[in-house]
Write a protein that holds these residues in place. Structure first.
Motif, mmCIF file in Angstrom:
data_model
loop_
_atom_site.group_PDB
_atom_site.id
_atom_site.type_symbol
_atom_site.label_atom_id
_atom_site.label_comp_id
_atom_site.label_asym_id
_atom_site.label_seq_id
_atom_site.Cartn_x
_atom_site.Cartn_y
_atom_site.Cartn_z
ATOM 1 N N GLU A 1 -81.513 -32.574 91.443
ATOM 2 C CA GLU A 1 -81.395 -33.280 92.720
ATOM 3 C C GLU A 1 -82.600 -33.018 93.619
ATOM 4 O O GLU A 1 -83.076 -33.920 94.306
ATOM 5 C CB GLU A 1 -80.099 -32.885 93.435
ATOM 6 N N LYS A 2 -83.129 -31.804 93.621
ATOM 7 C CA LYS A 2 -84.318 -31.498 94.430
ATOM 8 C C LYS A 2 -85.515 -32.316 93.965
ATOM 9 O O LYS A 2 -86.284 -32.837 94.778
ATOM 10 C CB LYS A 2 -84.650 -30.004 94.347
ATOM 11 N N HIS B 1 -85.392 -35.175 92.397
ATOM 12 C CA HIS B 1 -85.118 -36.560 92.791
ATOM 13 C C HIS B 1 -85.539 -36.801 94.242
ATOM 14 O O HIS B 1 -86.180 -37.812 94.551
ATOM 15 C CB HIS B 1 -83.633 -36.893 92.603
ATOM 16 N N GLU B 2 -85.200 -35.900 95.114
ATOM 17 C CA GLU B 2 -85.558 -36.042 96.531
ATOM 18 C C GLU B 2 -87.072 -36.055 96.733
ATOM 19 O O GLU B 2 -87.583 -36.792 97.569
ATOM 20 C CB GLU B 2 -84.923 -34.931 97.361
ATOM 21 N N ARG B 3 -87.801 -35.263 95.963
ATOM 22 C CA ARG B 3 -89.256 -35.186 96.109
ATOM 23 C C ARG B 3 -89.955 -36.478 95.691
ATOM 24 O O ARG B 3 -91.074 -36.748 96.130
ATOM 25 C CB ARG B 3 -89.824 -34.008 95.319
ATOM 26 N N TRP C 1 -82.545 -45.975 93.800
ATOM 27 C CA TRP C 1 -82.225 -45.327 92.528
ATOM 28 C C TRP C 1 -81.251 -46.237 91.802
ATOM 29 O O TRP C 1 -80.563 -47.045 92.414
ATOM 30 C CB TRP C 1 -81.673 -43.914 92.726
ATOM 31 N N THR D 1 -82.350 -46.939 102.131
ATOM 32 C CA THR D 1 -82.338 -46.671 100.697
ATOM 33 C C THR D 1 -81.283 -47.539 100.016
ATOM 34 O O THR D 1 -80.337 -47.997 100.649
ATOM 35 C CB THR D 1 -82.043 -45.183 100.412
ATOM 36 N N SER E 1 -74.905 -36.584 97.821
ATOM 37 C CA SER E 1 -75.917 -35.597 98.170
ATOM 38 C C SER E 1 -75.955 -35.444 99.682
ATOM 39 O O SER E 1 -76.025 -36.433 100.403
ATOM 40 C CB SER E 1 -77.293 -36.029 97.657
ATOM 41 N N ASN F 1 -78.319 -34.545 101.433
ATOM 42 C CA ASN F 1 -79.629 -34.901 101.971
ATOM 43 C C ASN F 1 -79.870 -36.401 102.048
ATOM 44 O O ASN F 1 -80.889 -36.831 102.550
ATOM 45 C CB ASN F 1 -80.737 -34.273 101.104
ATOM 46 N N ARG F 2 -78.953 -37.218 101.536
ATOM 47 C CA ARG F 2 -79.173 -38.654 101.468
ATOM 48 C C ARG F 2 -78.523 -39.371 102.648
ATOM 49 O O ARG F 2 -77.542 -38.939 103.201
ATOM 50 C CB ARG F 2 -78.576 -39.223 100.181
ATOM 51 N N ASP G 1 -76.825 -45.159 101.025
ATOM 52 C CA ASP G 1 -77.572 -46.018 100.111
ATOM 53 C C ASP G 1 -76.816 -47.337 99.949
ATOM 54 O O ASP G 1 -75.700 -47.352 99.427
ATOM 55 C CB ASP G 1 -77.722 -45.349 98.748
#
Length: 179
Positions: free
Chosen positions: A36-37, A39-41, A47, A87, A109, A111-112, A115
């Motif tokens: 997941e980290k 993916h965020e980067r 997605w 997103t 997540s 952090n999202r 979407d």
């Protein structure tokens, strides 16, 4: 370029499996978190997953009963419910089976943002399913009459939603375990 840059991001076991008991092991949580980290980067605006992954992890097998609907014929043209989403979650669902209850995904997540869901369909999908997607505000695009043409699909991502970079995700979206 007429299409977005696409990244294939996968979480697999050492023997190449994307599902299985290994995902339930406690030590796997570390790798899921790392997945997941990463993916965020990537910093992608979208997605994408297939129907089975979306069904198992986001609609949780919810089935729609659209048989009682008497819907007039709906033209097989793309439907864009919103163009200003930060997103997008793209669901490849050629025959229109996913039982969405809302037009966004946010819970997978922390952090999202929300979407916005975009369904990728073929023209074989039922009018009742299209009417349902419009009713709850889910965008959809057609990728072909009977089979999906992914070159046409990804070009529509860029043209209709201004998606320049997309992550094709493969693997389980197990929610993080509280630490």
């Amino acid at each position: 370029m007429e299409r977005p840059y696409i990244i294939c991001h996968m979480l697999t076991s050492l023997d190449g499996k994307i599902i299985g008991d290994y995902l339930e092991e406690e030590r796997t949580q570390y790798f899921i978190d790392e997945y997941e980290k990463i993916h965020e980067r990537y910093g992608c605006k979208a997605w994408m997953c297939g129907r089975i992954t979306m069904e198992e992890n986001f609609t949780f097998g919810h089935k729609l009963d659209l048989t009682h609907e008497n819907i007039p014929s709906i033209p097989r043209t793309d439907y864009v419910a919103t163009t200003d989403a930060k997103t997008y979650a793209i669901a490849v669902d050629a025959s229109g089976k996913l039982g969405w209850t809302k037009n966004y995904i946010s819970e997978w997540s922390e952090n999202r943002t929300e979407d916005h869901i975009v369904e990728v369909l073929t023209e074989l999908v039922s009018d009742a399913y299209l009417a349902y997607l419009q009713k709850i505000g889910i965008s959809y695009i057609f990728g072909g009459k009977e089979q999906l043409d992914f070159m046409a699909v990804v070009q529509k991502f860029k043209k209709l939603f201004s998606i320049d970079k997309n992550v094709g995700r493969r693997g389980r979206f197990k929610r993080s375990v509280s630490k």
